[in-house]
Design an enzyme around this catalytic site. Structure first.
Site, PDB file in Angstrom:
ATOM      1  N   MET A   1     -31.063  41.960 -12.676  1.00  0.00           N
ATOM      2  CA  MET A   1     -31.886  41.449 -13.820  1.00  0.00           C
ATOM      3  C   MET A   1     -32.532  40.286 -13.778  1.00  0.00           C
ATOM      4  SD  MET A   1     -31.728  44.240 -15.787  1.00  0.00           S
ATOM      5  CE  MET A   1     -32.864  43.192 -17.313  1.00  0.00           C
ATOM      6  N   ARG A   2     -32.176  39.624 -12.457  1.00  0.00           N
ATOM      7  CA  ARG A   2     -32.808  38.265 -12.127  1.00  0.00           C
ATOM      8  C   ARG A   2     -33.936  38.146 -12.121  1.00  0.00           C
ATOM      9  NH1 ARG A   2     -29.617  36.558  -8.300  1.00  0.00           N
ATOM     10  NH2 ARG A   2     -28.074  35.497  -9.660  1.00  0.00           N
ATOM     11  N   ALA A   3     -34.954  38.976 -11.748  1.00  0.00           N
ATOM     12  CA  ALA A   3     -36.312  39.288 -11.634  1.00  0.00           C
ATOM     13  C   ALA A   3     -36.907  39.260 -13.099  1.00  0.00           C
ATOM     14  CB  ALA A   3     -36.891  40.537 -10.724  1.00  0.00           C
TER      15      ALA A   3
END
Length: 665
Positions: free
Chosen positions: A274-276
């Site tokens: 989910m970092r993107a």
């Protein structure tokens, strides 16, 4: 202090300038990784950014640059009394590639900690960079564990230093910028993902733009102060715009429509985790603030995707970075609904990097298309001849997972994941007197060394009287990276297309394994009448894969020449990097032709490796119903082992490593 090159005087490189400015507006974006060939103003632009950063107030005398308005309650120099502060420019701290862990995070005085219970702490570069810029040139050459520490501090906003139960914590929030030349090797995917944005830079091919670059550089070199004065007004305008964007940032609204576009884009490009999504949201918000808007628009989401996703969609080091922009536009259009209360778009002011501006078509890499690295076929899909007795390159078969090929014994090379070695990180195996600065204390051995002398030293209290001679350094065993030198037979006997495709697939698989295990690689090929160093030893396995892809075949088999050239490469590399142990992977069917006594010459050349105790593996490519077993004989001369292409697969060579170690013992 030297005058930096003005940021606004950098010619072109719009994406690079925009990415740096967005991080200046919102450090929460997560930093920038700048990838590109040498001589493309990467370092110049980063150093120039420091002059644009707004000044900051710091607590007087604090080595950790605490904000007087909200000082860090856990600051090692605290607690701070309200009052005295000073104003100074934001620092730009450079982390050298050869820096030690103590230089990066700081060091504790273990002797005072044990004997006096005092946390005597010498700050490192992370403390110096707090509330400023931390710049790492050639970040891909930085030791992996240092990159881990660096990115952990960037993510948490704090640095922790622990030595045998004694710990110190301090704030470490900074704008992280790394630059690298991909030809010198890639970062691991999990480290790539920790950089918020990435930018690909290349020198312009437009003569007029190149002329302007040279003109400005010469003018700067002649009189840096006068050149900077010419750009002072533009620099002041950008500095003011950064301040205004920072003030506007908390008011920027990221609507549900933009959030849906961000989520759909990340899902469409199959990025991991989910970092993107989070980075895209922060980047789009910073883009809106930079443009002077309080609402995130679709154009901000698109630009955020171009900056935040290319390095996150790579699945292996051979994938070309970049995005399919047509697919991006289709996704944004499909999920492009707007919120009911969206205001009319405000394009915002123009300026360096633009307000959510799009990359220049000539400069932006077109992602998802790796055809440039593939050999072209002629009409009807048939390969074209490249010369007498020579066949054009064929594509490699699908790579597969291989078992570990390791060098026997215990080395002391650069940390990696292949062979056993004495390293700074790993399991503790013993203790010794420190040579130089103490880095890893062996507490039990230190206490054992100090205990017999306590009465003689007049110990009267509960503390242990410890002297320098008592300290013991922990010796640790981990894994090292090796130099894997591929020696590939490209002669006519290997030229059957299906066979050469399988050979290339096997070498490609081993290259992928070398990338994962942090090895250096080299490539020597031989055919016709000579051997060539297709790729000198490098950390860039994708460069080796590119050389392999275009390798033609045909002609005689100068096996001895290939072995002698490989031996010469190892000799030179041993002078450059004596601690890195080599592993030779010879890919051949074992046949030797051309010249007088080719088989005998090949045997004598092979015995040079055995005499130097060089670990080796022969990948036997012989096929057909009649097998001569020449590769096995050659492996015996080398002092190594032979394995067929089928046995190279992970599920087929369980005993290969033991064979290599037994023969080399």
């Amino acid at each position: 202090m030297s005058t930096p090159f003005p940021f606004t005087a950098v010619v072109g490189q719009d994406d690079l300038r925009l990415a740096l400015l967005l991080n200046a507006v919102s450090p929460a974006v997560g930093g920038v990784l700048v990838r590109g060939e040498k001589g493309t103003a990467k370092s110049t632009a980063v150093r120039a950014l420091s002059a644009l950063m707004p000044t900051l107030d710091v607590v007087s005398g604090c080595r950790f640059s605490c904000d007087p308005g909200s000082p860090d309650p856990g600051c090692p120099d605290g607690p701070h009394e309200p009052g005295a502060f000073e104003t100074r420019a934001a620092r730009m701290v450079e982390l050298p590639v050869g820096a030690s862990e103590d230089r990066l995070v700081g060091a504790l005085d273990i002797e005072r900690a044990l004997s006096e219970g005092v946390k005597a702490f010498e700050p490192g570069l992370l403390a110096d960079a707090h509330r400023g810029i931390l710049y790492v040139d050639e970040v891909n050459l930085l030791h992996d564990h240092l990159v881990d520490l660096l990115l952990d501090a960037a993510a948490m906003g704090a640095s922790y230093v622990e030595r045998e139960g004694v710990s110190v914590r301090h704030a470490a929030r900074f704008l992280l910028v790394g630059t690298m030349n991909p030809e010198e090797g890639e970062l691991r995917p999990q480290l790539l993902d920790r950089f918020g944005l990435t930018v690909e830079v290349a020198a312009s091919r437009e003569p007029d733009q190149r002329v302007e670059v040279v003109r400005r550089r010469l003018a700067y070199d002649d009189d840096p102060a006068a050149f900077a004065a010419r750009w002072a007004e533009e620099e002041a305008a950008v500095r003011a715009r950064i301040v205004a964007a920072r003030e506007l940032l908390p008011s920027v609204r990221l609507g549900d429509g933009a959030l849906r576009q961000i989520a759909a884009t990340c899902a469409a490009f199959e990025v991991d985790g989910m970092r993107a999504d989070i980075v895209m949201a922060r980047t789009a918000t910073a883009l809106a603030a930079w443009a002077g808007r309080t609402e995130v628009l679709a154009e901000d989401v698109r630009q955020a995707a171009l900056l935040a996703l290319p390095h996150r969609r790579r699945r292996n080091p051979f994938d070309a970075p970049g995005l399919d922009e047509d697919k991006l536009d289709e996704t944004l259009e499909e999920f492009g609904g707007s919120d009911d209360d969206d205001p009319d778009p405000d394009p915002g002011p123009d300026g360096p990097g633009g307000g959510g501006g799009q990359p220049e078509p000539d400069d932006a890499p077109q992602g998802g298309d790796d055809t440039a690295a593939r050999p072209e076929a002629g009409e009807g899909g048939q390969p074209q001849p490249t010369g007498a007795g020579e066949q054009s390159a064929v594509r490699a078969s699908e790579p597969f997972r291989t078992k570990v090929l390791s060098v026997p014994g215990i080395g002391e090379g650069a940390a990696g994941r292949r062979s056993r070695a004495r390293t700074e990180h790993g399991r503790t195996t013993g203790a010794r007197r420190p040579r130089g600065a103490l880095t890893k204390l062996h507490l039990a051995a230190t206490v054992q060394a100090a205990a017999p002398h306590q009465r003689a030293r007049g110990r009267s209290g509960p503390g242990l009287v410890v002297r320098r001679d008592d300290l013991r350094q922990a010796t640790r065993e981990g894994r090292e990276g090796n130099l894997v030198l591929f020696v590939v037979d490209a002669s006519g006997s290997m030229a059957a297309r299906q066979r050469m495709s399988a050979v290339k697939g096997a070498v490609l698989s081993l290259l992928l394994d070398a990338y994962q295990r942090r090895d250096k690689v080299g490539l020597v090929t031989f055919r016709g009448t000579e051997a060539d160093v297709a790729l000198p030893p490098t950390s860039s396995v994708d460069a080796a894969a590119a050389r392999l892809e275009t390798l033609p075949t045909g002609g005689r088999t100068p096996l001895a020449a290939g072995l002698l050239r490989a031996h010469d490469v190892l000799r030179v590399e041993r002078l450059r990097d004596p601690a890195r142990r080599p592993l030779v992977v010879l890919v051949t069917d074992g046949r030797a032709t051309g010249g007088p006594e080719p088989v005998a010459l090949a045997g004598r050349a092979a015995r040079l490796f055995a005499a130097d105790s060089v670990a080796s593996v022969v990948v036997d490519c012989e096929s057909g119903p009649v097998r001569l077993g020449l590769a096995g004989q050659l492996a015996g001369e080398l002092g190594g082992t032979a394995v067929t292409l089928d046995e190279l697969r992970a599920d087929s060579i369980a005993g290969l490593v033991k064979d290599v170690q037994r023969r080399a013992a």
